[in-house]
Design a protein around this motif. Structure first.
Motif, PDB file in Angstrom:
ATOM      1  N   SER A   7      -5.148   9.646  -8.338  1.00  0.00           N
ATOM      2  CA  SER A   7      -3.796  10.201  -8.417  1.00  0.00           C
ATOM      3  C   SER A   7      -3.731  11.354  -9.411  1.00  0.00           C
ATOM      4  O   SER A   7      -4.369  11.327 -10.460  1.00  0.00           O
ATOM      5  CB  SER A   7      -2.808   9.113  -8.838  1.00  0.00           C
ATOM      6  N   LYS A   8      -2.952  12.369  -9.072  1.00  0.00           N
ATOM      7  CA  LYS A   8      -2.730  13.498  -9.977  1.00  0.00           C
ATOM      8  C   LYS A   8      -1.328  13.437 -10.589  1.00  0.00           C
ATOM      9  O   LYS A   8      -0.869  14.403 -11.196  1.00  0.00           O
ATOM     10  CB  LYS A   8      -2.930  14.818  -9.225  1.00  0.00           C
ATOM     11  N   TYR A  60       1.455  10.464  -4.047  1.00  0.00           N
ATOM     12  CA  TYR A  60       0.788  10.962  -2.842  1.00  0.00           C
ATOM     13  C   TYR A  60       1.844  11.347  -1.802  1.00  0.00           C
ATOM     14  O   TYR A  60       2.683  10.526  -1.428  1.00  0.00           O
ATOM     15  CB  TYR A  60      -0.139   9.899  -2.257  1.00  0.00           C
ATOM     16  N   SER A  61       1.805  12.600  -1.336  1.00  0.00           N
ATOM     17  CA  SER A  61       2.775  13.049  -0.339  1.00  0.00           C
ATOM     18  C   SER A  61       2.458  12.475   1.043  1.00  0.00           C
ATOM     19  O   SER A  61       3.353  12.130   1.809  1.00  0.00           O
ATOM     20  CB  SER A  61       2.792  14.579  -0.272  1.00  0.00           C
ATOM     21  N   ASN A  62       1.164  12.365   1.356  1.00  0.00           N
ATOM     22  CA  ASN A  62       0.731  11.769   2.625  1.00  0.00           C
ATOM     23  C   ASN A  62       0.124  10.407   2.302  1.00  0.00           C
ATOM     24  O   ASN A  62      -1.063  10.294   2.026  1.00  0.00           O
ATOM     25  CB  ASN A  62      -0.286  12.676   3.320  1.00  0.00           C
ATOM     26  N   THR A  63       0.958   9.377   2.313  1.00  0.00           N
ATOM     27  CA  THR A  63       0.505   8.056   1.885  1.00  0.00           C
ATOM     28  C   THR A  63      -0.564   7.484   2.810  1.00  0.00           C
ATOM     29  O   THR A  63      -1.521   6.860   2.348  1.00  0.00           O
ATOM     30  CB  THR A  63       1.680   7.075   1.799  1.00  0.00           C
ATOM     31  N   SER A  64      -0.419   7.684   4.114  1.00  0.00           N
ATOM     32  CA  SER A  64      -1.400   7.143   5.068  1.00  0.00           C
ATOM     33  C   SER A  64      -2.773   7.745   4.834  1.00  0.00           C
ATOM     34  O   SER A  64      -3.791   7.043   4.841  1.00  0.00           O
ATOM     35  CB  SER A  64      -0.952   7.420   6.510  1.00  0.00           C
ATOM     36  N   ALA A  96       0.818  -1.213   0.000  1.00  0.00           N
ATOM     37  CA  ALA A  96       0.000   0.000   0.000  1.00  0.00           C
ATOM     38  C   ALA A  96       0.853   1.266   0.000  1.00  0.00           C
ATOM     39  O   ALA A  96       0.655   2.167  -0.820  1.00  0.00           O
ATOM     40  CB  ALA A  96      -0.939  -0.013   1.209  1.00  0.00           C
ATOM     41  N   THR A  97       1.807   1.342   0.920  1.00  0.00           N
ATOM     42  CA  THR A  97       2.635   2.555   1.035  1.00  0.00           C
ATOM     43  C   THR A  97       3.477   2.764  -0.212  1.00  0.00           C
ATOM     44  O   THR A  97       3.579   3.880  -0.736  1.00  0.00           O
ATOM     45  CB  THR A  97       3.539   2.468   2.270  1.00  0.00           C
ATOM     46  N   ALA A  98       4.081   1.688  -0.713  1.00  0.00           N
ATOM     47  CA  ALA A  98       4.914   1.787  -1.911  1.00  0.00           C
ATOM     48  C   ALA A  98       4.090   2.265  -3.100  1.00  0.00           C
ATOM     49  O   ALA A  98       4.513   3.150  -3.860  1.00  0.00           O
ATOM     50  CB  ALA A  98       5.557   0.434  -2.219  1.00  0.00           C
TER      51      ALA A  98
END
Length: 263
Positions: A85-86, A39-43, A30-32
């Motif tokens: 995602s952008k 995404y800068s804030n993955t959580s 998920a984080t990777a």
């Protein structure tokens, strides 16, 4: 690949993507994945864009040699991260995962572990259920990919406008709305802005000036200027103009109100 065996896939642009198999389904780190999609804030991204029933945990070894529980997400949740995602090259990430990574672990359209093969041989009903599940997953994937393609032009347009420092006149915004299928002109758009609390209604100097709400939202600003009057004197002018953020805000709001916004 055995059940819950950690496997990694490398990409020269995105880096290393860990993957495990839970039952007959792949789950992605998920984080990777969130980092790869910009995404800068993955959580926060994982919390907002994924569903809990598509999450699994797996024990991994961190950089200090410690055992840690890592979060992995299903294909459906990965679609959701891609859709939101952008990242400019999110399409390249999507192509890599679904055209290279997944096919490399699939055989004959299924995740053929030894256990899976044994189950099919010993229980034909299991094989039927597996094929039914795979068909449903394929349909969901195709639907998700269509959604991504439908939304991508809208997202690109929104990003392009929102980061622009240019402001436009109300009549220019009305032109854009007409191009998107809304039957509206400058006069009617001014009326809509007043009736919905974005421009002042009171006659006089405040007529058609942005309300406090508009100023706080950052969607309308006042442009000051000078013009020559009929008697040759210079007069100050005040013109309401729509900011880049306001263009996105009003277009989406009016399209949704008209039932024209693709969901």
């Amino acid at each position: 690949m055995n059940v819950n065996e950690l496997k990694t896939f490398n990409h020269k642009v995105f880096g290393v993507l860990p993957l495990i198999q839970v039952g007959d389904k792949p789950y992605f780190g998920a984080t990777a994945a969130a980092k790869m999609l910009g995404y800068s804030n993955t959580s926060d991204a994982i919390s907002r864009h994924t569903k809990k029933d598509g999450v699994a945990f797996h024990e991994v070894i961190d950089s200090l040699g410690r055992k840690q529980k890592a979060k992995f997400i299903s294909e459906g949740n990965l679609y959701r991260l891609i859709t939101n995602s952008k990242l400019p090259n999110s399409e390249q990430f999507e192509t890599w995962v679904f055209d290279e990574v997944l096919p490399s672990i699939r055989k004959h359209g299924a995740y053929m572990t030894t256990q899976t093969i044994d189950n099919i041989i010993n229980d034909p009903e299991f094989g039927i259920q597996l094929l039914t599940t795979l068909k449903k997953e394929r349909e969901e994937k195709e639907k998700a990919l269509r959604t991504i393609e439908i939304q991508r032009p809208k997202v690109v347009y929104a990003d392009a406008v929102e980061v622009s420092e240019d402001t436009v006149l109300v009549k220019d915004l009305a032109t854009v709305l007409r191009q998107k299928g809304v039957n509206i002109g400058e006069v009617r758009l001014f009326k809509w802005l007043r009736e919905n609390g974005y421009l002042c209604k009171q006659k006089g100097e405040m007529w058609n000036m942005p309300t406090q709400r508009s100023l706080e939202l950052g969607v309308i600003v006042v442009k000051h200027g000078l013009r020559t009057g009929s008697n040759g004197e210079m007069k100050k002018t005040r013109t309401p103009k729509i900011t880049g953020k306001g263009q996105v805000y009003f277009i989406n709001k009016i399209l949704e109100e008209q039932g024209l916004l693709a969901m």
